[in-house]
Design a protein around this motif. Structure first.
Motif, PDB file in Angstrom:
ATOM      1  N   TYR A   1     -23.540 -91.853  75.330  1.00 27.65           N
ATOM      2  CA  TYR A   1     -24.124 -91.254  76.522  1.00 27.65           C
ATOM      3  C   TYR A   1     -24.755 -92.359  77.367  1.00 27.65           C
ATOM      4  O   TYR A   1     -25.257 -93.358  76.832  1.00 27.65           O
ATOM      5  CB  TYR A   1     -25.206 -90.230  76.156  1.00 27.65           C
ATOM      6  CG  TYR A   1     -24.718 -89.069  75.336  1.00 27.65           C
ATOM      7  CD1 TYR A   1     -24.213 -87.929  75.940  1.00 27.65           C
ATOM      8  CD2 TYR A   1     -24.775 -89.109  73.946  1.00 27.65           C
ATOM      9  CE1 TYR A   1     -23.783 -86.849  75.191  1.00 27.65           C
ATOM     10  CE2 TYR A   1     -24.341 -88.027  73.177  1.00 27.65           C
ATOM     11  CZ  TYR A   1     -23.845 -86.910  73.813  1.00 27.65           C
ATOM     12  OH  TYR A   1     -23.412 -85.845  73.060  1.00 27.65           O
ATOM     13  N   ARG A   2     -24.729 -92.144  78.678  1.00 29.93           N
ATOM     14  CA  ARG A   2     -25.439 -93.049  79.572  1.00 29.93           C
ATOM     15  C   ARG A   2     -26.886 -92.563  79.718  1.00 29.93           C
ATOM     16  O   ARG A   2     -27.125 -91.400  80.049  1.00 29.93           O
ATOM     17  CB  ARG A   2     -24.764 -93.085  80.940  1.00 29.93           C
ATOM     18  CG  ARG A   2     -23.404 -93.768  80.929  1.00 29.93           C
ATOM     19  CD  ARG A   2     -22.758 -93.723  82.305  1.00 29.93           C
ATOM     20  NE  ARG A   2     -21.478 -94.409  82.302  1.00 29.93           N
ATOM     21  CZ  ARG A   2     -20.669 -94.486  83.356  1.00 29.93           C
ATOM     22  NH1 ARG A   2     -21.019 -93.885  84.504  1.00 29.93           N
ATOM     23  NH2 ARG A   2     -19.521 -95.125  83.273  1.00 29.93           N
TER      24      ARG A   2
ATOM     25  N   ARG B   1     -28.582 -98.337  87.359  1.00 36.90           N
ATOM     26  CA  ARG B   1     -28.648 -99.002  86.064  1.00 36.90           C
ATOM     27  C   ARG B   1     -28.764 -97.987  84.933  1.00 36.90           C
ATOM     28  O   ARG B   1     -29.485 -97.009  85.041  1.00 36.90           O
ATOM     29  CB  ARG B   1     -29.837 -99.949  86.040  1.00 36.90           C
ATOM     30  CG  ARG B   1     -29.714-101.107  87.024  1.00 36.90           C
ATOM     31  CD  ARG B   1     -30.945-101.986  86.969  1.00 36.90           C
ATOM     32  NE  ARG B   1     -30.850-103.073  87.928  1.00 36.90           N
ATOM     33  CZ  ARG B   1     -31.817-103.962  88.127  1.00 36.90           C
ATOM     34  NH1 ARG B   1     -32.952-103.857  87.437  1.00 36.90           N
ATOM     35  NH2 ARG B   1     -31.669-104.926  89.016  1.00 36.90           N
ATOM     36  N   HIS B   2     -28.065 -98.261  83.879  1.00 35.78           N
ATOM     37  CA  HIS B   2     -28.128 -97.386  82.710  1.00 35.78           C
ATOM     38  C   HIS B   2     -27.851 -98.209  81.453  1.00 35.78           C
ATOM     39  O   HIS B   2     -27.384 -99.355  81.533  1.00 35.78           O
ATOM     40  CB  HIS B   2     -27.096 -96.259  82.825  1.00 35.78           C
ATOM     41  CG  HIS B   2     -25.684 -96.743  82.752  1.00 35.78           C
ATOM     42  ND1 HIS B   2     -24.982 -97.152  83.870  1.00 35.78           N
ATOM     43  CD2 HIS B   2     -24.840 -96.904  81.698  1.00 35.78           C
ATOM     44  CE1 HIS B   2     -23.772 -97.538  83.524  1.00 35.78           C
ATOM     45  NE2 HIS B   2     -23.658 -97.393  82.204  1.00 35.78           N
ATOM     46  N   LYS B   3     -28.133 -97.624  80.342  1.00 39.71           N
ATOM     47  CA  LYS B   3     -27.778 -98.224  79.062  1.00 39.71           C
ATOM     48  C   LYS B   3     -27.023 -97.204  78.242  1.00 39.71           C
ATOM     49  O   LYS B   3     -27.139 -95.990  78.449  1.00 39.71           O
ATOM     50  CB  LYS B   3     -29.024 -98.706  78.315  1.00 39.71           C
ATOM     51  CG  LYS B   3     -30.057 -97.638  78.030  1.00 39.71           C
ATOM     52  CD  LYS B   3     -31.277 -98.239  77.337  1.00 39.71           C
ATOM     53  CE  LYS B   3     -32.351 -97.170  77.094  1.00 39.71           C
ATOM     54  NZ  LYS B   3     -33.553 -97.740  76.434  1.00 39.71           N
ATOM     55  N   GLU B   4     -26.218 -97.678  77.333  1.00 44.68           N
ATOM     56  CA  GLU B   4     -25.392 -96.807  76.511  1.00 44.68           C
ATOM     57  C   GLU B   4     -26.143 -96.416  75.232  1.00 44.68           C
ATOM     58  O   GLU B   4     -26.680 -97.277  74.530  1.00 44.68           O
ATOM     59  CB  GLU B   4     -24.082 -97.495  76.135  1.00 44.68           C
ATOM     60  CG  GLU B   4     -23.163 -97.780  77.309  1.00 44.68           C
ATOM     61  CD  GLU B   4     -22.529 -96.526  77.864  1.00 44.68           C
ATOM     62  OE1 GLU B   4     -22.295 -95.590  77.070  1.00 44.68           O
ATOM     63  OE2 GLU B   4     -22.253 -96.481  79.085  1.00 44.68           O
ATOM     64  N   PHE B   5     -26.181 -95.113  74.975  1.00 49.45           N
ATOM     65  CA  PHE B   5     -26.716 -94.608  73.705  1.00 49.45           C
ATOM     66  C   PHE B   5     -25.552 -94.111  72.864  1.00 49.45           C
ATOM     67  O   PHE B   5     -24.797 -93.236  73.288  1.00 49.45           O
ATOM     68  CB  PHE B   5     -27.708 -93.470  73.939  1.00 49.45           C
ATOM     69  CG  PHE B   5     -28.092 -92.751  72.672  1.00 49.45           C
ATOM     70  CD1 PHE B   5     -28.893 -93.364  71.727  1.00 49.45           C
ATOM     71  CD2 PHE B   5     -27.632 -91.468  72.421  1.00 49.45           C
ATOM     72  CE1 PHE B   5     -29.236 -92.711  70.549  1.00 49.45           C
ATOM     73  CE2 PHE B   5     -27.970 -90.804  71.251  1.00 49.45           C
ATOM     74  CZ  PHE B   5     -28.776 -91.429  70.318  1.00 49.45           C
ATOM     75  N   HIS B   6     -25.391 -94.671  71.679  1.00 48.37           N
ATOM     76  CA  HIS B   6     -24.264 -94.328  70.810  1.00 48.37           C
ATOM     77  C   HIS B   6     -24.724 -93.320  69.764  1.00 48.37           C
ATOM     78  O   HIS B   6     -25.395 -93.672  68.795  1.00 48.37           O
ATOM     79  CB  HIS B   6     -23.704 -95.582  70.141  1.00 48.37           C
ATOM     80  CG  HIS B   6     -23.181 -96.599  71.125  1.00 48.37           C
ATOM     81  ND1 HIS B   6     -21.946 -96.486  71.715  1.00 48.37           N
ATOM     82  CD2 HIS B   6     -23.764 -97.718  71.636  1.00 48.37           C
ATOM     83  CE1 HIS B   6     -21.756 -97.504  72.543  1.00 48.37           C
ATOM     84  NE2 HIS B   6     -22.844 -98.267  72.516  1.00 48.37           N
ATOM     85  N   ALA B   7     -24.369 -92.063  69.983  1.00 44.07           N
ATOM     86  CA  ALA B   7     -24.748 -91.009  69.041  1.00 44.07           C
ATOM     87  C   ALA B   7     -23.885 -91.028  67.794  1.00 44.07           C
ATOM     88  O   ALA B   7     -24.346 -90.689  66.702  1.00 44.07           O
ATOM     89  CB  ALA B   7     -24.651 -89.649  69.724  1.00 44.07           C
TER      90      ALA B   7
END
Length: 433
Positions: free
Chosen positions: A16-17, A37-43
């Motif tokens: 998810y961003r 700007r965003h960061k990636e969250f890896h569920a």
């Protein structure tokens, strides 16, 4: 068990961003993420496994490990970022309490709604309605709006509908965490019947006892990754240290520059624990090792040793613990279980000490303490496993210092005529009229 899986998960990842501000999300939508700007969250991270017909698989993991996301992808509620999921057969899922229920509809109306969602026509729902209502057993509330239901009533109705659709695959996400004991027992009996009928079951629970009792195998997720998949007891042993965020003791190495650390491991070599009768070499040991349980003894006394059928009356568990740093509030605990993981009894020094006015004794580095648990425990013939541990409650939360899981085997050879696990000391007589 069928060789062809009914659920096949292959390389599934979900990301998810995450944006720091809603405006960044909006800019990203309009500019194709060029701005914003965003960061990636890896569920989930490259998860693969199979589930076969008639197999019950438990899923363990701390909060935020990706369990619910995985189930939602299997159910088709969410799509994976990468990877594939193949599901064969009708799926019935209880992912969140009352999910899919319309709060303003009555229980009766929601039964028809949920039945139609899983593909049943009205005639099929009518034919099964009485069984659903009987299993839910919520009485006249069946005709009340579900927003008036308690959490237990939600569970009753949701579970009754879920099993009534005759699924090929049943998915339960902490669905049995609420509800009274009698209804939970009824649910477990029904789960056993579904399993015998060839239904594949995915069961998410934080209760290791439920996982051990119900599941053929288990999966451990941590930070979105699949850590292990296989034997239930092995998976539980991998899960428990992660639950307390403590590294497995087997991976802990002493620092040669740390005098206390070297002292700790030199003393560890002299432990008598593993040489005592009853020691179970398949134990799982973990903790910080700032204290170590180095010795034990078990004494079993019967009611009448001269009797032809002596009954176990008392068990005395003595432990020796060495401390390698100051612990202001140590707590000592024991748990007795059957060989298949069912907990019979557990307690700790704080619970007993408060009841019996036994003060807590702080411990200094280099000290050794000998403690004793006395139990009145009438067991039937069989083999039982004892787990022992010491934790530090001096700071926020509990810090496991030494946990020895399934470390002591206790074998009871009498009385042979009784069934079950607990000797209730039965009697029988005729009453004269």
């Amino acid at each position: 068990m069928s060789s062809e899986p009914v659920i096949a998960v292959r390389g599934v990842s979900k990301s998810y961003r995450v944006y720091n501000h809603p405006l960044q999300r909006l800019l990203s939508r309009f500019t194709g993420s060029c701005i914003g700007r965003h960061k990636e969250f890896h569920a989930l991270r490259d998860v693969s496994f199979d589930v076969h017909k008639g197999e019950t698989v438990g899923i363990l993991g701390r909060n935020g490990s990706g369990k619910s996301t995985l189930l939602q992808i299997i159910c088709g509620i969410r799509q994976p970022t990468t990877g594939t999921v193949s599901v064969k057969g009708r799926v019935s899922a209880l992912l969140e309490l009352g999910s899919g229920f319309h709060p303003e509809y009555t229980g009766r109306e929601n039964i028809f709604l949920q039945g139609s969602v899983v593909g049943l026509d009205r005639a099929e729902i009518i034919a099964r309605f009485d069984d659903i209502a009987a299993f839910a057993d919520i009485g006249e509330y069946i005709d009340q709006p579900v927003h008036t239901y308690s959490s237990g009533m939600f569970l009753r109705l949701a579970f009754a509908v879920g099993i009534a659709v005759e699924p090929d695959i049943l998915i339960l996400d902490e669905a049995l965490a609420v509800g009274d004991a009698a209804f939970q027992a009824k649910c477990f009996r029904k789960i056993g019947m579904l399993k015998e009928g060839g239904v594949a079951i995915l069961f998410v629970s934080h209760s290791t006892e439920q996982i051990s009792r119900l599941c053929d195998s288990a999966i451990l997720l941590d930070d979105g990754a699949l850590i292990c998949r296989g034997d239930t007891d092995k998976t539980i042993r991998e899960y428990l240290p992660r639950l307390f965020e403590v590294a497995d003791s087997r991976s802990r190495q002493p620092d040669p520059s740390d005098v206390a650390s070297c002292y700790r491991y030199d003393l560890g070599a002299a432990e008598a624990f593993c040489h005592r009768p009853g020691y179970c070499p398949t134990e799982h040991r973990w903790g910080t090792h700032d204290a170590r349980i180095v010795d034990f003894s078990i004494t079993l006394t019967s009611e009448d040793a001269a009797s032809q059928e002596p009954r176990l009356k008392q068990m005395r568990v003595e432990l020796v613990i060495r401390f390698f740093r100051e612990v202001l509030y140590p707590i000592y605990g024991i748990t007795l279980k059957t060989k298949d993981g069912i907990a019979l009894f557990g307690t700790n020094s704080t619970e007993i000490g408060q009841k019996n006015s036994v003060p807590v004794r702080s411990q200094s580095p280099g000290t050794e303490v000998r403690i004793c648990f006395g139990l009145s425990l009438p067991l039937c013939a069989g083999a039982y496993l004892l787990s022992v541990g010491v934790v530090d409650a001096s700071c926020e939360g509990l810090v496991p210092l030494d946990r020895r899981y399934d470390s002591i085997l206790i074998e009871v050879a009498y009385p042979p005529a009784l069934q079950g696990m607990v000797d209730m000391n039965p009697s029988f007589s005729y009453i004269a009229h």
